[in-house]
Design an enzyme around this catalytic site. Structure first.
Site, PDB file in Angstrom:
ATOM      1  N   HIS A  17     -13.182 -10.916  33.707  1.00  0.00           N
ATOM      2  CA  HIS A  17     -12.051 -11.896  33.515  1.00  0.00           C
ATOM      3  C   HIS A  17     -11.442 -11.698  32.026  1.00  0.00           C
ATOM      4  O   HIS A  17     -10.259 -11.823  31.620  1.00  0.00           O
ATOM      5  CB  HIS A  17     -12.235 -13.265  33.765  1.00  0.00           C
ATOM      6  CG  HIS A  17     -11.805 -13.403  35.385  1.00  0.00           C
ATOM      7  ND1 HIS A  17     -10.543 -13.356  35.913  1.00  0.00           N
ATOM      8  CD2 HIS A  17     -12.767 -14.170  36.168  1.00  0.00           C
ATOM      9  CE1 HIS A  17     -10.855 -13.548  37.183  1.00  0.00           C
ATOM     10  NE2 HIS A  17     -12.193 -14.361  37.215  1.00  0.00           N
ATOM     11  N   GLN A  22      -8.761 -17.626  32.513  1.00  0.00           N
ATOM     12  CA  GLN A  22      -8.312 -18.317  34.017  1.00  0.00           C
ATOM     13  C   GLN A  22      -7.658 -19.456  33.379  1.00  0.00           C
ATOM     14  O   GLN A  22      -6.932 -20.166  34.439  1.00  0.00           O
ATOM     15  CB  GLN A  22      -9.592 -18.614  34.718  1.00  0.00           C
ATOM     16  CG  GLN A  22     -10.394 -17.260  35.366  1.00  0.00           C
ATOM     17  CD  GLN A  22     -11.122 -17.502  36.406  1.00  0.00           C
ATOM     18  OE1 GLN A  22     -12.179 -17.797  36.096  1.00  0.00           O
ATOM     19  NE2 GLN A  22     -10.899 -17.612  37.749  1.00  0.00           N
ATOM     20  N   CYS A  42     -12.815 -15.773  44.169  1.00  0.00           N
ATOM     21  CA  CYS A  42     -12.151 -15.990  42.797  1.00  0.00           C
ATOM     22  C   CYS A  42     -11.474 -17.290  42.864  1.00  0.00           C
ATOM     23  O   CYS A  42     -10.490 -17.496  43.653  1.00  0.00           O
ATOM     24  CB  CYS A  42     -11.494 -14.762  42.197  1.00  0.00           C
ATOM     25  SG  CYS A  42     -11.008 -14.962  40.495  1.00  0.00           S
ATOM     26  N   LEU A  43     -11.581 -18.121  41.749  1.00  0.00           N
ATOM     27  CA  LEU A  43     -10.642 -19.354  41.657  1.00  0.00           C
ATOM     28  C   LEU A  43      -9.385 -18.929  41.544  1.00  0.00           C
ATOM     29  O   LEU A  43      -8.451 -19.858  41.755  1.00  0.00           O
ATOM     30  CB  LEU A  43     -11.166 -20.518  40.841  1.00  0.00           C
ATOM     31  CG  LEU A  43     -12.611 -20.857  41.241  1.00  0.00           C
ATOM     32  CD1 LEU A  43     -13.146 -21.594  39.793  1.00  0.00           C
ATOM     33  CD2 LEU A  43     -12.872 -21.807  42.476  1.00  0.00           C
ATOM     34  N   HIS A  89     -18.543 -10.631  36.842  1.00  0.00           N
ATOM     35  CA  HIS A  89     -17.188 -11.169  37.597  1.00  0.00           C
ATOM     36  C   HIS A  89     -16.352 -11.889  36.397  1.00  0.00           C
ATOM     37  O   HIS A  89     -15.226 -11.592  36.146  1.00  0.00           O
ATOM     38  CB  HIS A  89     -17.238 -12.242  38.765  1.00  0.00           C
ATOM     39  CG  HIS A  89     -16.130 -12.645  39.086  1.00  0.00           C
ATOM     40  ND1 HIS A  89     -15.653 -12.177  40.111  1.00  0.00           N
ATOM     41  CD2 HIS A  89     -15.376 -13.675  38.751  1.00  0.00           C
ATOM     42  CE1 HIS A  89     -14.360 -12.872  40.585  1.00  0.00           C
ATOM     43  NE2 HIS A  89     -14.386 -13.686  39.625  1.00  0.00           N
ATOM     44  N   GLU A  90     -17.351 -12.797  35.783  1.00  0.00           N
ATOM     45  CA  GLU A  90     -16.322 -13.507  34.512  1.00  0.00           C
ATOM     46  C   GLU A  90     -16.158 -12.953  33.339  1.00  0.00           C
ATOM     47  O   GLU A  90     -15.094 -12.853  32.584  1.00  0.00           O
ATOM     48  CB  GLU A  90     -17.503 -14.723  34.070  1.00  0.00           C
ATOM     49  CG  GLU A  90     -17.641 -15.795  35.505  1.00  0.00           C
ATOM     50  CD  GLU A  90     -16.689 -16.261  36.092  1.00  0.00           C
ATOM     51  OE1 GLU A  90     -16.620 -16.577  37.182  1.00  0.00           O
ATOM     52  OE2 GLU A  90     -15.422 -16.153  35.390  1.00  0.00           O
ATOM     53  N   GLY A 149     -18.582 -20.188  38.565  1.00  0.00           N
ATOM     54  CA  GLY A 149     -18.428 -19.561  37.190  1.00  0.00           C
ATOM     55  C   GLY A 149     -16.655 -19.920  36.906  1.00  0.00           C
ATOM     56  O   GLY A 149     -15.932 -20.222  37.460  1.00  0.00           O
TER      57      GLY A 149
HETATM   58  O1  K2U Z   1     -14.118 -16.342  38.237  1.00  0.00           O
HETATM   59  C1  K2U Z   1     -14.247 -17.239  39.371  1.00  0.00           C
HETATM   60  O2  K2U Z   1     -13.013 -17.504  39.894  1.00  0.00           O
HETATM   61  C2  K2U Z   1     -15.397 -17.931  39.672  1.00  0.00           C
HETATM   62  C3  K2U Z   1     -15.928 -17.484  40.836  1.00  0.00           C
HETATM   63  C4  K2U Z   1     -17.272 -16.880  40.462  1.00  0.00           C
HETATM   64  C5  K2U Z   1     -17.950 -15.953  41.553  1.00  0.00           C
HETATM   65  C6  K2U Z   1     -17.353 -14.864  41.989  1.00  0.00           C
HETATM   66  C7  K2U Z   1     -17.977 -13.915  42.719  1.00  0.00           C
HETATM   67  C8  K2U Z   1     -19.308 -14.473  43.095  1.00  0.00           C
HETATM   68  C9  K2U Z   1     -19.852 -15.425  42.490  1.00  0.00           C
HETATM   69  C10 K2U Z   1     -19.169 -16.311  41.739  1.00  0.00           C
HETATM   70  C11 K2U Z   1     -15.637 -18.422  41.729  1.00  0.00           C
HETATM   71  O3  K2U Z   1     -16.961 -19.449  41.556  1.00  0.00           O
HETATM   72  S1  K2U Z   1     -15.525 -18.200  43.573  1.00  0.00           S
HETATM   73  C12 K2U Z   1     -16.310 -19.321  44.456  1.00  0.00           C
HETATM   74  C13 K2U Z   1     -17.497 -18.857  44.900  1.00  0.00           C
HETATM   75  C14 K2U Z   1     -18.655 -19.708  44.749  1.00  0.00           C
HETATM   76  C15 K2U Z   1     -19.779 -19.374  45.264  1.00  0.00           C
HETATM   77  C16 K2U Z   1     -20.211 -17.955  45.504  1.00  0.00           C
HETATM   78  C17 K2U Z   1     -19.064 -17.151  45.508  1.00  0.00           C
HETATM   79  C18 K2U Z   1     -17.881 -17.521  45.439  1.00  0.00           C
HETATM   80 ZN    ZN Z   2     -12.828 -15.046  39.319  1.00  0.00          ZN
END
Ligand code: K2U
Ligand code: ZN
Length: 167
Positions: free
Chosen positions: A137, A51, A91-92, A133-134, A46
């Site tokens: 943001h 971001q 979170c990235l 989560h997104e 996501g």
């Molecule tokens: O917002 C972001 O930084 C993207 C996150 C989205 C996410 C956060 C929490 C749970 C699921 C998705 C990134 O994709 S974090 C990397 C990741 C990848 C797979 C599962 C969990 C986190």
């Molecule tokens: Zn995030």
């Protein structure tokens, strides 16, 4: 297409509240392609426009196992949610930090697609977690803000120490 730099917590710009998209244009579609490329390259499942320091209500999500089912949400709104569940999140913008967060178990989201058409989506599981989560943001909220102040302080210190070491 282009890969954008992802803001790193605790960058104050991550706390900017995004603006609604007034019209879905070719420029919007190109930006969404860039967001998708940036997300897949990270890699992540996501990404919110916030971001990459673009403060428009746009998120992209691909929670599929084959990483080929991208969904773009423009001006997303939560129109229904039910239940509660806890999931370990990352979170990235907060690399290397994984903590449990409680969120709605099932959600219904209404948004515009890349053609500017309104759609609704029912989601649960990892997709629901990622969308929430997104959408946080876009409201200037980073997932670590659900944690205790002590944990947030420790995370800030850890990230600042790591940044000093890599300079
Ligand atoms: O917002 C972001 O930084 C993207 C996150 C989205 C996410 C956060 C929490 C749970 C699921 C998705 C990134 O994709 S974090 C990397 C990741 C990848 C797979 C599962 C969990 C986190
Ligand atoms: Zn995030």
């Amino acid at each position: 297409m282009a890969i954008h730099q992802i803001l790193q917590y605790p960058d104050e710009r991550l706390h900017t509240i995004a603006n609604k998209v007034s019209a879905v244009t070719e420029t919007t579609r190109k930006f969404i392609n860039d967001m998708a490329e940036t997300m897949y390259a990270a890699p992540g499942i996501g990404l919110a426009a916030t971001q990459v320091d673009v403060h428009q209500c746009i998120i992209v999500v691909d929670a599929s196992e084959t990483h080929d089912k991208l969904i773009a949400f423009i001006n997303p709104e939560l129109i229904a949610c039910s239940g509660e569940s806890e999931c370990e999140e990352g979170c990235l913008s907060v690399p290397g930090i994984y903590e449990k967060v409680r969120r709605a178990k099932k959600i219904t989201v209404r948004a515009l697609n890349v053609e500017g058409e309104t759609f609704t989506l029912d989601a649960e599981g990892l997709l629901a977690v990622c969308i929430q989560h997104e959408m946080d943001h876009l409201q200037g909220k980073v997932f670590v803000e659900y944690l205790s102040h002590l944990k947030q302080t420790r995370i800030r210190s850890k990230l600042k120490k790591r940044r000093r070491e890599t300079m």
